[in-house]
Write an enzyme that holds these catalytic residues in place. Structure first.
Site, PDB file in Angstrom:
ATOM      1  N   TYR A 156      -2.281  -2.317  10.441  1.00 50.36           N
ATOM      2  CA  TYR A 156      -2.233  -2.388   8.677  1.00 50.36           C
ATOM      3  C   TYR A 156      -1.157  -1.733   8.163  1.00 50.36           C
ATOM      4  O   TYR A 156      -0.306  -2.367   7.462  1.00 50.36           O
ATOM      5  CB  TYR A 156      -3.375  -1.831   8.431  1.00 50.36           C
ATOM      6  CG  TYR A 156      -3.821  -1.430   6.851  1.00 50.36           C
ATOM      7  CD1 TYR A 156      -4.210  -2.908   6.213  1.00 50.36           C
ATOM      8  CD2 TYR A 156      -3.247  -0.570   6.228  1.00 50.36           C
ATOM      9  CE1 TYR A 156      -4.270  -2.659   4.806  1.00 50.36           C
ATOM     10  CE2 TYR A 156      -3.485  -0.480   4.567  1.00 50.36           C
ATOM     11  CZ  TYR A 156      -4.149  -1.690   4.041  1.00 50.36           C
ATOM     12  OH  TYR A 156      -4.207  -1.638   2.668  1.00 50.36           O
TER      13      TYR A 156
ATOM     14  N   SER B 205       0.744  -1.282   0.029  1.00 50.44           N
ATOM     15  CA  SER B 205       0.102  -0.114  -0.125  1.00 50.44           C
ATOM     16  C   SER B 205       0.954   1.208  -0.013  1.00 50.44           C
ATOM     17  O   SER B 205       1.914   1.216   0.347  1.00 50.44           O
ATOM     18  CB  SER B 205      -0.698  -0.057   1.019  1.00 50.44           C
ATOM     19  OG  SER B 205      -1.575   1.170   1.524  1.00 50.44           O
TER      20      SER B 205
END
Ligand SMILES: NC(=O)c1ccc[n+]([C@@H]2O[C@H](COP(=O)([O-])OP(=O)(O)OC[C@H]3O[C@@H](n4cnc5c(N)ncnc54)[C@H](O)[C@@H]3O)[C@@H](O)[C@H]2O)c1
Length: 256
Positions: free
Chosen positions: A151, A138
């Site tokens: 995350y 990401s």
């Protein structure tokens, strides 16, 4: 680009980015295998794609399930050419309000899942003489919003895993990390719903991107397919950002 006679495993491919990747690999004549927890959606999706698509129910964080699923793929198609480690989960929390159980759950799916799939797929790539492991990281591995500590940790770890696979299995196997900005998927839509004003948060997310939109899953799928193809054969061991300029916009605004 053609993936004729190639076998592509996509974890978390029942919906969202993984489904976007699956559609593109399928369109380019690949044999596509979706590994996902969501049997109903994944099976229907693969039925719609066509007879070169298979669904296997699999929790990527469970060793026996991964081992068995990859064994099934090899029995059906004779090998594995591309592994897209895309399955991932998101939770909003800071370090101090993350339970140990939630930390383990997120790291187990997002990092251990990628490790397990790579562990059981790479030997087949080496035996076949070539292959690639694409890890869905990401942009948050580089620029980080608040309140997503586990995350962000998991997405950063995938960049290290990518480098390790690249150096350990060269020249037969390449590995690349893909780092999307905001993508319009069920994961993001569910995240917006957790806020008191989902449409406002959605617009704020769009506004983070210089291109003034979120990505569609197919935008990410096109990059994954390029990287996995012969045309991308000089790309190795690297994270590639596909974020509509989000990273530089955020970084720029912080120095204003
Ligand atoms: N959507 C975004 O804005 C965005 C941005 C950057 C990175 N990513 C990453 O891209 C990947 C896909 O995200 P998405 O937005 O398409 O998510 P999504 O929630 O829309 O889809 C994820 C899929 O993964 C499956 N899955 C979840 N846990 C699993 C497990 N243990 N085993 C097997 N399958 C499992 C789900 O059933 C689902 O079908 C994730 O790794 C995510 O972190 C997403």
């Amino acid at each position: 680009m053609s993936f004729e006679d190639k076998t592509i495993i996509i974890t978390g491919g029942a919906k969202g980015i993984g489904a976007g990747c699956a559609e593109i690999f399928y369109r380019q004549n690949g044999n596509v295998v979706v590994l996902d927890l969501d049997e109903e959606t994944g099976q229907a999706f693969c039925n719609d794609l066509g007879d070169r698509a298979r669904f296997i129910k699999c929790d990527v964080s469970r060793k026996q399930q991964v081992k068995q699923a990859i064994g099934q793929v090899v029995s059906a198609f004779g090998g594995v050419d591309v592994l897209v480690n895309n399955a991932g989960i998101l939770q909003y929390s800071k370090v101090t309000d993350t339970s140990e159980e939630d930390w383990d759950r997120i790291l187990d799916v997002n990092v251990k899942g990628a490790f397990l799939c790579a562990k059981y797929a790479i030997p087949h790539m080496v035996a076949g003489g070539s292959g690639i492991v694409v890890n869905m990281s990401s942009v948050q591995a580089f620029v980080t919003q608040t309140n997503v500590a586990p995350y962000v940790t998991s997405k950063s770890a995938l960049i290290g895993l990518t480098r390790s696979i690249a150096v350990d299995y060269a020249p037969e196997v390449r590995s690349v990390a893909i780092c999307p900005g905001g993508v319009d998927t069920p994961l993001n839509r569910a995240a917006f719903q957790q806020s008191p004003n989902p449409s406002k948060v959605r617009q704020e997310t769009i506004d983070l991107h210089l291109v003034e939109r979120m990505a569609q899953p197919g935008d990410i799928g096109e990059l994954v397919a390029f990287v996995a193809s012969d045309k991308g054969s000089f790309i190795n061991g690297q994270p590639i950002r596909i974020d509509g300029g989000m990273g530089i916009k955020i970084a720029g605004s912080k120095t204003d």
